[in-house]
Design a protein around this motif. Structure first.
Motif, PDB file in Angstrom:
ATOM      1  N   UNK A 166      13.055  15.470  10.940  1.00 51.49           N
ATOM      2  CA  UNK A 166      11.962  14.512  10.840  1.00 51.49           C
ATOM      3  C   UNK A 166      10.619  15.116  11.230  1.00 51.49           C
ATOM      4  N   UNK A 167       9.569  14.512  10.687  1.00 57.67           N
ATOM      5  CA  UNK A 167       8.210  14.641  11.206  1.00 57.67           C
ATOM      6  C   UNK A 167       7.959  13.350  11.974  1.00 57.67           C
ATOM      7  N   UNK A 168       7.400  13.465  13.190  1.00 54.95           N
ATOM      8  CA  UNK A 168       7.350  12.216  13.953  1.00 54.95           C
ATOM      9  C   UNK A 168       6.069  11.949  14.731  1.00 54.95           C
ATOM     10  N   UNK A 169       5.188  12.936  14.946  1.00 51.93           N
ATOM     11  CA  UNK A 169       3.968  12.586  15.669  1.00 51.93           C
ATOM     12  C   UNK A 169       2.999  13.760  15.660  1.00 51.93           C
ATOM     13  N   UNK A 170       1.728  13.438  15.863  1.00 52.82           N
ATOM     14  CA  UNK A 170       0.703  14.471  15.951  1.00 52.82           C
ATOM     15  C   UNK A 170       1.016  15.434  17.090  1.00 52.82           C
ATOM     16  N   UNK A 171       0.678  16.681  16.886  1.00 54.00           N
ATOM     17  CA  UNK A 171       0.945  17.709  17.882  1.00 54.00           C
ATOM     18  C   UNK A 171       2.324  18.307  17.783  1.00 54.00           C
ATOM     19  N   UNK A 172       3.104  17.909  16.764  1.00 50.45           N
ATOM     20  CA  UNK A 172       4.460  18.411  16.586  1.00 50.45           C
ATOM     21  C   UNK A 172       4.648  18.877  15.143  1.00 50.45           C
ATOM     22  N   UNK A 173       5.510  19.855  14.969  1.00 51.07           N
ATOM     23  CA  UNK A 173       5.959  20.242  13.634  1.00 51.07           C
ATOM     24  C   UNK A 173       7.286  19.554  13.362  1.00 51.07           C
ATOM     25  N   UNK A 174       7.781  19.703  12.137  1.00 53.11           N
ATOM     26  CA  UNK A 174       9.058  19.079  11.779  1.00 53.11           C
ATOM     27  C   UNK A 174      10.160  19.614  12.691  1.00 53.11           C
ATOM     28  N   UNK A 175      11.101  18.744  13.052  1.00 57.18           N
ATOM     29  CA  UNK A 175      12.173  19.130  13.969  1.00 57.18           C
ATOM     30  C   UNK A 175      13.523  18.661  13.460  1.00 57.18           C
ATOM     31  N   UNK A 176      14.516  19.432  13.802  1.00 54.09           N
ATOM     32  CA  UNK A 176      15.909  19.000  13.642  1.00 54.09           C
ATOM     33  C   UNK A 176      16.426  18.778  15.051  1.00 54.09           C
ATOM     34  N   UNK A 177      16.879  17.585  15.352  1.00 55.16           N
ATOM     35  CA  UNK A 177      17.241  17.266  16.728  1.00 55.16           C
ATOM     36  C   UNK A 177      18.196  16.086  16.780  1.00 55.16           C
ATOM     37  N   UNK A 178      18.872  15.953  17.904  1.00 51.98           N
ATOM     38  CA  UNK A 178      19.637  14.756  18.221  1.00 51.98           C
ATOM     39  C   UNK A 178      18.710  13.789  18.935  1.00 51.98           C
ATOM     40  N   UNK A 179      18.845  12.520  18.616  1.00 50.25           N
ATOM     41  CA  UNK A 179      17.990  11.536  19.254  1.00 50.25           C
ATOM     42  C   UNK A 179      18.662  10.169  19.269  1.00 50.25           C
ATOM     43  N   UNK A 180      18.212   9.348  20.175  1.00 47.46           N
ATOM     44  CA  UNK A 180      18.685   7.968  20.257  1.00 47.46           C
ATOM     45  C   UNK A 180      17.837   7.091  19.348  1.00 47.46           C
ATOM     46  N   UNK A 181      18.483   6.116  18.726  1.00 42.26           N
ATOM     47  CA  UNK A 181      17.770   5.148  17.884  1.00 42.26           C
ATOM     48  C   UNK A 181      18.294   3.749  18.198  1.00 42.26           C
ATOM     49  N   UNK A 182      17.550   2.772  17.736  1.00 40.99           N
ATOM     50  CA  UNK A 182      17.994   1.384  17.816  1.00 40.99           C
ATOM     51  C   UNK A 182      18.558   1.005  16.449  1.00 40.99           C
ATOM     52  N   UNK A 183      19.888   0.949  16.295  1.00 38.95           N
ATOM     53  CA  UNK A 183      20.461   0.679  14.969  1.00 38.95           C
ATOM     54  C   UNK A 183      20.159  -0.721  14.436  1.00 38.95           C
ATOM     55  N   UNK A 184      19.632  -1.584  15.299  1.00 37.08           N
ATOM     56  CA  UNK A 184      19.329  -2.942  14.826  1.00 37.08           C
ATOM     57  C   UNK A 184      18.051  -2.993  13.998  1.00 37.08           C
ATOM     58  N   UNK A 185      17.206  -1.942  14.070  1.00 37.84           N
ATOM     59  CA  UNK A 185      15.953  -1.983  13.309  1.00 37.84           C
ATOM     60  C   UNK A 185      15.893  -0.919  12.209  1.00 37.84           C
TER      61      UNK A 185
END
Length: 554
Positions: free
Chosen positions: A176-195
């Motif tokens: 994903x690309x996710x915010x200013x100051x960051x490049x694209x990343x491959x990572x494990x992350x927590x999400x809210x599956x309800x949204x």
């Protein structure tokens, strides 16, 4: 909502009527913003209208392998900085004009034309343009996406490419690309599956099995072949550091975790410890399909100084690929040192210290020396540990003087760094010859008194001595070995326990942060230097004894 990512694509790319104060500073300084004072008011709606009315050109089918290969190229590109500006050239296709934001990245790797869809135009967004559709969580495959369409009025929304993981459990591997100051990343992350919605590109194909061999091992047989290990650093506080780690490539087998204290891997100050995640945890049975993937590490006592220490944990990839940080890593550890009850048993010299494999990093408790001075002295610890196993083969004992002390579990064996291969078999008669003593403590605790001597805080073995200082031939003997207790104490502080004189307080245990541990940081000295230090310590001790002997004869 599970983070700032949801608002990271707010603004004109989402068609939001936000005022310029909500725009990033880079946008405000752009030529478009400064060209005319009215443009920044009409541009958001104009961009939104174009996005809503334009359908992506019907693209050729694309395989999952190709999608992941393109996404990995974004991740590997150090110049793929997040931005709303349509200035990025896809490193695989060479097509320019993509927005390097979350939806621009997914659009590019799916083969959609630049500048790319927005989260609102992917399914099931309010301006869904029909290039994708919602699927069930159980249908997710690598190369699908997770879309939180968001609310155009609130400026929320995020999308990321799915690689692996448990969507319904809320822990996934994504690119994903996710915010200013960051490049694209491959990572494990927590999400809210309800949204989030699992979605699929209409033109994606599983592809032939053989087609995936050329995508750097990302997928094979339509699934992830070198699955990135994952897990969590659940806790780092007080006396324990624990969590879990799992690698799909290893199946039910345990994998290693590398824990680094005082900094991340590669940091000059970091000390690393390798441990195996093989502890049963019922909560993992349904998450990963098997249960024996927990780990627990006793907090290194040298960190129990009341200060904050960073703890980083990494899951070690079985096939030898990327070793990702565990979720919630790093954590901040704070431990206050407390002296346990017991007697103080003298560690007589470097050879004894080395034979017991004590570690300055793991075993040395930074405690006020005057507190240590007040602890009742016990017998010296044996020159080396002797481990025995009776004919019943059910208990391992440490022989301590005329007592046998039960080693209660493998965790205690590990904490003391006892050698399993050194266990000796004895018969019933031999075993009965030793009196039953207290069980071996959970871990060794080594402290230093005001005269520079190292002491093991342990249970009482034999008759204790009320003395806390001195040197001589008995339990209270200092490293200097003098016959007079006061003189011997001086010699212990300035001679046998140290290298050099009073102006050089370095002792043979200081800087021994890795002794006897699975530490991965290179030692501060090489093997030859260590042997020299041990020899010097023994020689100084021998000289001290000779000097004391001469003094006694005068």
């Amino acid at each position: 909502m599970d983070g700032v990512e949801h608002a990271s694509e707010s603004g004109f790319m989402k068609g939001l009527p936000l005022s310029p104060r909500h725009w990033p500073s880079a946008m405000k300084s752009s030529v478009i913003y400064r060209f005319h004072p009215v443009i920044h008011r009409i541009l958001p709606s104009a961009c939104l209208l174009l996005s809503a009315l334009s359908w992506a050109d019907p693209a050729l089918p694309i395989t999952r392998c190709e999608v992941l290969r393109r996404a990995q190229a974004w991740v590997d590109d150090p110049n793929a900085w997040y931005s709303w500006d349509p200035v990025y050239t896809d490193p695989t296709t060479g097509v320019s004009g993509y927005r390097p934001d979350c939806s621009g990245m997914v659009s590019a790797v799916w083969g959609l034309p630049p500048p790319g869809n927005t989260t609102y135009s992917f399914a099931p967004g309010p301006w869904d343009n029909g290039v994708s559709h919602v699927i069930g969580a159980s249908e997710l495959k690598p190369g699908d996406a997770l879309n939180y369409p968001g609310n155009p009025s609130a400026g929320t929304g995020h999308i990321m490419l799915y690689v692996s993981g448990d969507f319904q459990g809320g822990y996934v591997e994504v690119m994903e690309e996710y915010n200013y100051g960051h490049t694209a990343e491959r990572r494990w992350r927590s999400i809210d599956p309800s949204i989030y919605y699992p979605i699929r590109y209409n033109n994606i194909e599983d592809g032939e099995e053989e087609m995936c061999h050329g995508c750097n091992g990302l997928i094979e047989n339509w699934g992830v072949c070198n699955q990135t290990p994952w897990g969590a650093l659940d806790y780092a506080e007080g006396d324990s550091i624990y969590g879990w780690a799992f690698d799909g490539d290893a199946g039910e087998s345990a994998i290693d975790v590398h824990v680094y204290c005082n900094g991340p891997v590669g940091s000059a100050e970091a000390v690393g410890v390798a441990i195996t995640a093989d502890i049963y945890r019922q909560d993992l049975c349904s998450v990963v399909g098997s249960c024996d993937h927990g780990f627990r590490m006793l907090t290194p006592l040298s960190l129990c100084d009341g200060a904050d220490h960073e703890v980083h944990a990494y899951a070690i990839d079985v096939p030898g690929g990327h070793n990702p940080p565990l979720s919630h890593s790093p954590r901040t550890l704070r431990c206050e040192g407390q002296l346990p009850s017991g007697v103080a048993r003298w560690i007589a010299n470097p050879n004894v210290y080395d034979a017991w494999k004590f570690s300055g990093f793991h075993d040395h408790l930074p405690i006020d020396e005057t507190i240590v001075d007040a602890v009742v002295r016990g017998e010296n610890i044996p020159e080396k540990p002797l481990l025995v196993l009776g004919p019943e083969k059910d208990k391992v004992y440490l022989i301590d003087g005329d007592m046998k002390r039960h080693v209660p579990d493998p965790g205690v064996m590990s904490a003391w760094r006892f050698d399993w291969n050194a266990i000796q078999n004895v018969d019933d008669e031999q075993l009965a010859g030793w009196k039953e003593g207290p069980s071996v403590r959970e871990r060794p605790v080594v402290v230093r008194d005001s005269q520079g001597r190292l002491l093991l805080i342990d249970d009482e073995i034999g008759e204790p001595s009320p003395k806390t200082g001195g040197s001589g031939g008995g339990p209270d003997a200092g490293v200097g070995g003098g016959n007079n207790s006061h003189d011997g104490g001086k010699e212990a502080a300035a001679g046998g326990a140290g290298i050099g004189d009073d102006n050089d307080p370095k002792t043979w245990w200081e800087n021994d942060t890795d002794s006897g541990s699975c530490a991965m940081r290179p030692s501060a000295r090489n093997h030859l230097e260590y042997l020299i230090i041990l020899w010097l310590g023994a020689w100084v001790g021998w000289r001290g004894k000779r000097s004391s002997g001469r003094d006694a004869r005068r």
